[in-house]
Design a protein around this motif. Sequence first.
Motif, PDB file in Angstrom:
ATOM      1  N   GLY A 473       1.172 -98.232 -36.064  1.00  0.00           N
ATOM      2  CA  GLY A 473       2.180 -97.268 -36.491  1.00  0.00           C
ATOM      3  C   GLY A 473       2.097 -95.964 -35.701  1.00  0.00           C
ATOM      4  O   GLY A 473       3.101 -95.459 -35.198  1.00  0.00           O
TER       5      GLY A 473
ATOM      6  N   THR B 395      -4.341-101.163 -40.394  1.00  0.00           N
ATOM      7  CA  THR B 395      -3.276-102.083 -40.767  1.00  0.00           C
ATOM      8  C   THR B 395      -3.714-103.524 -40.531  1.00  0.00           C
ATOM      9  O   THR B 395      -3.405-104.420 -41.299  1.00  0.00           O
ATOM     10  N   GLN B 436       3.194-100.699 -43.792  1.00  0.00           N
ATOM     11  CA  GLN B 436       3.444 -99.456 -43.040  1.00  0.00           C
ATOM     12  C   GLN B 436       4.835 -99.477 -42.411  1.00  0.00           C
ATOM     13  O   GLN B 436       5.542 -98.493 -42.411  1.00  0.00           O
ATOM     14  N   ASP B 516      -0.369 -99.166 -47.477  1.00  0.00           N
ATOM     15  CA  ASP B 516      -0.641 -98.790 -46.090  1.00  0.00           C
ATOM     16  C   ASP B 516       0.263 -97.623 -45.732  1.00  0.00           C
ATOM     17  O   ASP B 516       1.421 -97.812 -45.396  1.00  0.00           O
TER      18      ASP B 516
END
Lengths: 585, 604
Positions: A473, B395, B436, B516
């Motif tokens: 991310g 993650t 996420q 997450d």
Amino acid sequence: MRALLRLLPYLRPYRAQIVWGVLIAVGNSAAGVLAPWIVKLAVDSLSTKANSRVLGKYALLLLGSVAVASVLRFLLRKILIGMSRHVELDLRNAVFAHLQRLSASFYNRNRAGDLMARLTSDLERVRYVLGPGIMYPLDTVTMGVFSLTMMLLISTKLTLIVLISAPVISVSVFYLGRITYRLHSQIQDQFSRLSERAQENLAGVRVVRAFAQEERETAKFGALNDEYVSRNIAMVRVQSLFMPLIGLFFEIGTAVILLFGGWGIMHADLTIGDFVGFIGYLGMLAWPMIAIGWVANLFQRGAASMQRLNELLDSQPDIVSPLSPFAPEKMRGEIVFDNVFFRYNGANTLSNIRLAIPAGKTVAVVGRTGSGKTTLVSLIPRLFDPSAGRVLIDGVPTTEWDVQALRRSIGVVPQDALLFSDTLDENIRLGAGDATLEEFASAAEISQISADVAEFRDGYNTEVGERGLTLSGGQKGRASLARALLGNPAILILDDALAAVDTHTEERILKGLRRFAKERTTILISHRVSTVKHADEIIVLDQGRIIERGTHDELVARGGYYAELERMQRLREELDHMNGMANDA
Amino acid sequence: MSENWQQEEEVLGKAYDARLARRLWGYVGDQKRRLAVAVLLLLLGAAGELAGPLLVKLAIDKHITTHNWPGLVKIVLAFLGLALISAAFRWGETYLTGAAGQHIVSRMRMQLFEKLQRLSIPYYDRNPVGRLMSRLTSDVQALYELFSSGVVAIVGDVVTLLGIMVVMVLINWKLALITLSVIPLLLWITFVFRKHVRDLYRQTRVKIARLNSYLHENLVGMKVVQLFNREPKNFEKFDEIGGDLKHTYLRTVFFYAVFYPAVDLVYAVAIGLILFGGGHLMMAGAVTLGTLVAFIQYVDRFYRPVRDLAEKYNILQGAMAAAERVFKVIDEPIEVPSPPRALPLPIAASGQPSIEFRNVWFAYRDDDWILKDVSFSVATGESVAVVGATGAGKTTLISLLSRFYDVQRGEILVGGVNIRELDECALRRAMGVVLQDVFVFAGTVEDNIRYGCPDESLDAVERAARVVHADRFIRRMPVGYHEPVMERGATLSTGERQLLAFARALLCEPPVLILDEATASIDTETERLIQDAIARLLEGRTSIIIAHRLSTIQRCNRILVLHHGRLVEQGTQAELLAMKGIYHRLYHLQFGGVPPSDGVRDGA
Ligand SMILES: Nc1ncnc2c1ncn2[C@@H]1O[C@H](COP(=O)(O)OP(=O)(O)OP(=O)(O)O)[C@@H](O)[C@H]1O
Ligand SMILES: Nc1ncnc2c1ncn2[C@@H]1O[C@H](COP(=O)(O)OP(=O)(O)OP(=O)(O)O)[C@@H](O)[C@H]1O
Ligand SMILES: [Mg+2]
Ligand SMILES: [Mg+2]
């Protein structure tokens, strides 16, 4: 049908081809129509005074005429079908170029799958109109006229008898076509539903799995699939009539000729040769008869498809450069919101925004989820235009700027980092392909992506996968940051760009950015006080209105939303800190 | 666009591949009877059509030349009757094959979809959605054409051709030999045509795939394209790809333009031969005029199947290539296989399982280790936080626990059982995950929240939305919970999307909760409210929470610090601070106080 008129401008460059096509089609039919006549003469000669020389002459004549017709036929196909491919490309490019000019609001309304369908299968159907749709009618008319003439020359009576069934065929092919058309659009609708379902399922595969919904997804897809199959079978039922019907027309014609031709021969009105020739012409006529119905169909579908393309072409790009656009060498970066209102469709998302950001200053925007922060900054690079009021950059309303020049000088890090399935390097260079290595290194350094890349086996040549799915991310966010920095923008917009980044890395990025941002106007959106507190001005948005503004200290002193935010974050820290201290001891 | 995107499209089958054909035959299944009837009808229809010219010959030789009117009428009636019957047969045959094809292909499409539901995440990492979509759509369509107009029609064409040859020989073998002497020429033309067109066909497919994927990416990412002024460059590329495709099309057009007239020419040669050779035979009294006319008609009927066969060849070839690709998906080994005898999830007395990672090593590719020897455990009802720099592997940890991937070494236990032995669905149902990467489906707000538990009432949906404070923005929408959501939630703000995903995970009241970065895009105030609510809701539930903001994880019992894929510290906040390690530095960085001596990322 009127939809197809829009094609005319695309055909204009190929006028010469069309004229040639017409001439060649006439020649082709004229040559082609000789063959049955020659066969007729040969057969006639056989029943009377045949000899080798005569037969040889006819055989050669036949070959000669067909050879001429073949060469012309080759040219006809090459010119006309070839032309349709040229126009297809031109049209596809035109639609694509138009799509490139349509703004975010258009893409919010339209699904990618639907746009894809228009640019592929609809375009293909329009091409059919241009290629076969031009070639076959030409054939139909010329062939029809010529072979009819020949048939009339042989026997008027027989011609009339044979032709009685012709309109029946044309009309029934046409009606079958109409039904097919209706069924076809029902199938296409269902197909869209089926593909959308599949597309969502595949794109959201991780959610499907996480919630163990595979079975239900399969059941939903299965239901759509069953309906799709039954619609298709309905179509098969109708379509399977097509070819047998056409065959039947030819056979009935032959039977009629056999009967009445036989009568004629018995009464010495006709010869066997006439009879053979006549069947030959019937064969030539059958095709134009079929083609009329078929081509009418082609045009109907083509028109429906062109209509769908026209809808795209008619979507007005609402964000375009004015006629005499403002495009300075260099943007200073002063931003003014002059009493701006904005709404997507229903209520106002932004109301009464007044904001002046001097060049080189940093402004931070905070506010609740959905308060309109992203919307506010999207007005600056003109993704949308205000519903009322103006946004001025360097004193000039954004609507008067050259859109390219405006966007070139604005670097945006959107809230969702959208990467393309390409290498990391290509992704970062998206807006500045010609950036030097130093510039690249500096952008990568400030965004802190370089440290991660050092650990990738393929470095910057790493393929990031669809939407960047093989990156974490935070890596995606920082790649997107590097991409914006590389353009060396006068205005830098960070829309919560550091949300997915840990505090330590964030701190380093902010430090680097402060140096980078010194001579640039910067807009920072964040939920963290630590990120925004150094800004020259902080504004607080609530339901699209600015409810507070000032520096960190001013706002804290004022005791509003921001002060509460600050207090909350500080309190927790302190609480925490105290806990820690107590335990430390 | 990446090169391997196209590689798969380039697989091109042979027009006939016995192995594939056998396998395809397997799908015919209960449609065998339909197809058998179709073949029967086809043979009868073909026979009827073959008989036509024979009747004409009969009419000319026996009736017209002898002026026998009633006889002629009888023959014409027979001719008409035959024509009607063979048309009916053909109709029946076309319908049956079409319908059978639809059923067969529908089954394949379902099988493919089911397989896609079972394939594991690594497969999806490698294959873009667009490619999988074309497996489900255009490839399956190509197979339909194979079943509907390919195989049976080819049989029909071949039968017709052979039939015509046989009948010709039977009528008059000398004239038949003369007429059929053009066949080698015909074969040669077809061969050359096929060779070129096959090659072009392959190129066309590859180029279309390229064009489509480029188009798709541009449409999906148009906002970014515009923001970075990429329109001219992308247009150039689009034009280039399209131009390249056009070039291939034009070459294809050329070969078709040569092929059809060339066949016409051969046809003319055949007729010429009949007139010349047949004429001579007739003068010698070896054939009748009727025979000659019948031959001319047979030659007419000979050329339609010849033209067809050349086109059918393409269908066949396309279908074989498609079958190859479809079967490749169906045969794809499942990288994360379900155990043959899955154990149910052992639930402790408290109703919640424990979680344990034992010496876990994991790499997405070869030996690029992302997690290295990670061991930790989460007791029943315990709440554990995971912190660490971006890219540290947090993650990944969650993906492993959901069994999206299998670990290379070590094991993961839930409730004391290795997750490889657990029923996958049960495992995932037990865990409520907020990923996420938020994904919302097109549909309504309500559908999205209800996604995991479709049978929950609207009441429950609203309750879940209230817990995460999503109901405030939902109620502001024109039709509230029935508000349509666009593809990927395009008309929602990022935080709103995240709230929806959060509500979705809570709705099912899972025994284990995994977050997450679930509140990364949500404002502090709402975040705090959510935390309070969740704390009440999930009092004592097993949970794993990943967050960069340390304030988010204060309620956790224990904290794990992940650094470069290794678990470097774990313990309560106090213990970690006492260690004066990474967490200590992270902590002071975030909450002020002692400045970090050196970077966390390159430290330790
Ligand atoms: N599907 C994948 N294929 C290959 N590599 C991957 C994949 N997903 C993640 N990675 C890599 O694994 C590493 C760890 O990623 P992960 O997503 O677990 O990090 P993270 O700790 O969650 O980071 P963040 O805080 O930024 O979300 C990263 O270097 C990333 O590039
Ligand atoms: N394309 C759109 N069409 C219609 N409504 C929209 C669209 N984009 C956003 N909205 C709505 O406008 C409001 C403001 O959205 P915006 O994205 O500006 O919020 P935000 O302040 O950036 O929120 P966040 O902190 O979640 O990012 C939201 O209520 C959202 O639902
Ligand atoms: Mg936003
Ligand atoms: Mg992560």
